[in-house]
Design a protein around this motif. Structure first.
Motif, short mmCIF file in Angstrom:
data_model
loop_
_atom_site.label_atom_id
_atom_site.label_comp_id
_atom_site.label_asym_id
_atom_site.label_seq_id
_atom_site.Cartn_x
_atom_site.Cartn_y
_atom_site.Cartn_z
N SER A 59 -3.47 -25.64 -3.99
CA SER A 59 -2.59 -24.70 -4.70
C SER A 59 -2.13 -23.60 -3.76
N LEU A 60 -1.14 -22.86 -4.18
CA LEU A 60 -0.77 -21.67 -3.41
C LEU A 60 -0.54 -20.50 -4.36
N VAL A 61 -0.77 -19.32 -3.82
CA VAL A 61 -0.65 -18.09 -4.62
C VAL A 61 0.83 -17.71 -4.75
N LEU A 62 1.24 -17.44 -5.99
CA LEU A 62 2.61 -16.96 -6.22
C LEU A 62 2.64 -15.44 -6.34
N SER A 63 1.66 -14.90 -7.08
CA SER A 63 1.63 -13.44 -7.30
C SER A 63 0.21 -13.03 -7.68
N ALA A 64 -0.01 -11.72 -7.68
CA ALA A 64 -1.35 -11.21 -8.03
C ALA A 64 -1.21 -9.82 -8.60
N CYS A 65 -2.18 -9.47 -9.46
CA CYS A 65 -2.12 -8.16 -10.11
C CYS A 65 -3.38 -7.36 -9.77
N PHE A 66 -3.18 -6.09 -9.42
CA PHE A 66 -4.27 -5.18 -9.06
C PHE A 66 -4.31 -4.03 -10.07
N GLU A 67 -5.53 -3.61 -10.41
CA GLU A 67 -5.64 -2.40 -11.24
C GLU A 67 -6.17 -1.27 -10.35
N LEU A 68 -5.39 -0.19 -10.27
CA LEU A 68 -5.67 0.87 -9.30
C LEU A 68 -6.02 2.17 -10.00
N GLN A 69 -6.47 3.14 -9.20
CA GLN A 69 -6.91 4.43 -9.75
C GLN A 69 -5.89 5.52 -9.42
N PRO A 70 -5.53 6.36 -10.40
CA PRO A 70 -4.59 7.44 -10.10
C PRO A 70 -5.20 8.44 -9.12
N ASP A 71 -4.40 8.93 -8.21
CA ASP A 71 -4.83 9.97 -7.25
C ASP A 71 -3.56 10.66 -6.74
N GLU A 72 -3.76 11.77 -6.03
CA GLU A 72 -2.61 12.50 -5.47
C GLU A 72 -1.95 11.67 -4.37
N PRO A 73 -0.64 11.45 -4.44
CA PRO A 73 0.02 10.65 -3.38
C PRO A 73 -0.31 11.16 -1.98
N GLU A 74 -0.30 12.48 -1.80
CA GLU A 74 -0.52 13.01 -0.45
C GLU A 74 -1.94 12.70 0.04
N ALA A 75 -2.92 12.76 -0.87
CA ALA A 75 -4.30 12.45 -0.47
C ALA A 75 -4.41 10.97 -0.07
N ILE A 76 -3.73 10.10 -0.82
CA ILE A 76 -3.76 8.66 -0.49
C ILE A 76 -3.12 8.43 0.88
N LYS A 77 -1.96 9.09 1.07
CA LYS A 77 -1.23 8.88 2.34
C LYS A 77 -2.02 9.42 3.52
N GLN A 78 -2.75 10.49 3.30
CA GLN A 78 -3.57 11.04 4.38
C GLN A 78 -4.66 10.03 4.76
N SER A 86 0.84 -1.21 0.00
CA SER A 86 0.00 0.00 0.00
C SER A 86 0.87 1.25 0.00
N GLN A 87 2.01 1.20 0.71
CA GLN A 87 2.91 2.37 0.74
C GLN A 87 3.50 2.63 -0.65
N ARG A 88 3.91 1.54 -1.32
CA ARG A 88 4.49 1.69 -2.66
C ARG A 88 3.46 2.27 -3.64
N CYS A 89 2.22 1.81 -3.50
CA CYS A 89 1.16 2.32 -4.39
C CYS A 89 0.89 3.79 -4.10
N ALA A 90 0.88 4.15 -2.82
CA ALA A 90 0.65 5.56 -2.46
C ALA A 90 1.76 6.43 -3.04
N ASP A 91 3.01 5.99 -2.91
CA ASP A 91 4.14 6.76 -3.45
C ASP A 91 3.98 6.96 -4.96
N ALA A 92 3.40 5.94 -5.62
CA ALA A 92 3.24 6.01 -7.08
C ALA A 92 1.96 6.73 -7.48
N GLY A 93 1.17 7.21 -6.50
CA GLY A 93 -0.08 7.91 -6.82
C GLY A 93 -1.15 6.96 -7.33
N LEU A 94 -1.21 5.76 -6.74
CA LEU A 94 -2.23 4.78 -7.13
C LEU A 94 -3.09 4.41 -5.93
#
Ligand SMILES: Cc1cc2nc3c(=O)[nH]c(=O)nc-3n(C[C@H](O)[C@H](O)[C@H](O)COP(=O)(O)OP(=O)(O)OC[C@H]3O[C@@H](n4cnc5c(N)ncnc54)[C@H](O)[C@@H]3O)c2cc1C
Length: 297
Positions: free
Chosen positions: A178-197, A105-113
């Protein structure tokens, strides 16, 4: 032919009779007969090819939603913390199973997602988050999940569309074994600071309402439709009720805390008593959210 356990040792650390109390946030549970920590993704796939099909397998994240019996687990626990990569491609973010959700979640926030803010408050790994369809604050994994890559019992990796997983509130149907190896999410662009708040607000709310200072496994019960498990448990007068070293938190009634010396059997007994009391008082049968390994509830 070389025995499977000898083969595994070439691909990571294999230990016998590993205490599961060390690998769960609740800090209770007996030994796993086998505990394997593969060193990389190839090792995970190789292990799936060579472990016997009749040996029970438990994929392990951070153990933040697990209650293991005092008698332990007779199968193999596979610790997936080696799979920790997070990759971005435009609005899509792919994370490996062992990536910590709060890091994701932190990495996504930094990227504005936006879309994974709630993960800042969930202490598990992404694979555990998929298996549980983790969620909080009106968001859940299934809202943004596109696909998961799993490795099946034959050691084949397969990509599955999220729609095939029958995801619902704290429920995901992964293919058996089975076990999960990886997963992909599609996210919405937003201001990093708004996400972090938003993430800060969520964290603040969590630390003021949950007993995060004591070992626990998060919410013990799912919320029944239209109500809250915590409200029902509190209304049944069970806040602070204890069995041995396990106690219903006075801060949040849907949390059981380990006061230091709890056994798994104390937690199970407390869960049984809580279910019984709430059902007698309100006619509502609470369903556990915590995953149990070993004794049935
Ligand atoms: C303080 C606290 C707060 C919490 N808050 C929340 C919350 O707000 N919302 C919420 O939903 N949960 C919450 N939880 C519960 C828990 O963090 C989540 O369920 C989380 O998704 C579990 O992740 P994990 O990596 O710890 O999984 P584990 O506990 O290790 O495993 C849980 C289950 O997932 C399976 N699993 C793990 N990894 C994989 C994999 N790669 N492939 C297939 N199956 C796998 C395991 O076999 C097991 O059945 C909280 C827990 C704590 C301790």
């Amino acid at each position: 032919m070389t025995a499977w356990n000898v083969q595994l040792k070439a691909w990571g650390a294999l230990r016998e009779n590993e205490s599961m109390a060390r690998h769960t946030t609740l800090g209770v549970g007996g030994p796993a007969r086998w505990y394997f920590k593969p060193e990389n993704r190839d090792a995970v796939i190789h292990a799936m090819k060579c472990i016997p099909s009749d040996l029970p397998l438990l994929p392990l994240g951070r153990g933040s939603n697990l209650l293991v019996s005092d008698d332990g687990f007779s199968g193999l626990v596979m610790d997936l913390s080696c799979l920790s990569g997070i990759y971005r491609d435009g609005k899509q973010v792919t994370a490996e199973a062992g990536a910590r959700m709060n890091k994701l979640s932190q990495r996504c926030a930094d990227a504005g997602l936006a879309g994974l803010e709630f993960m800042a408050t969930v202490p598990g790994d992404m694979g555990g988050g998929i298996a549980m369809n983790a969620g909080a604050f009106g968001q859940q994994v299934s809202d943004t999940l596109q696909w998961v890559e799993v490795v099946n019992i034959d050691g084949e990796s397969v990509r599955l569309d999220a729609k095939m997983l029958d995801m619902a509130y704290r429920h995901t149907r992964l293919p058996e074994g089975s076990l999960v190896l990886s997963a992909c999410f599609e996210l919405q662009p937003d201001e990093p600071e708004a996400i972090k708040q938003r993430m800060r607000t969520m964290r603040k709310k969590r630390s003021s309402t949950q007993p995060l200072e004591k070992p626990n496994c998060g919410s013990v019960f799912k919320n029944p439709p239209g109500d809250h498990a915590a409200r029902l448990i509190e209304a049944a007068g069970l806040k602070g009720f204890r069995v041995g070293g396990a106690c219903i938190s006075a801060k949040h009634a849907n949390f059981i805390i380990n006061e230091g010396q709890a056994r798994s059997s104390d937690v199970r007994e407390l869960i049984r008593h809580t279910r019984q009391t709430v059902e007698q008082r309100f006619g509502i049968r609470l369903e556990p959210e915590v995953c149990t390994l070993g004794d049935k509830l």
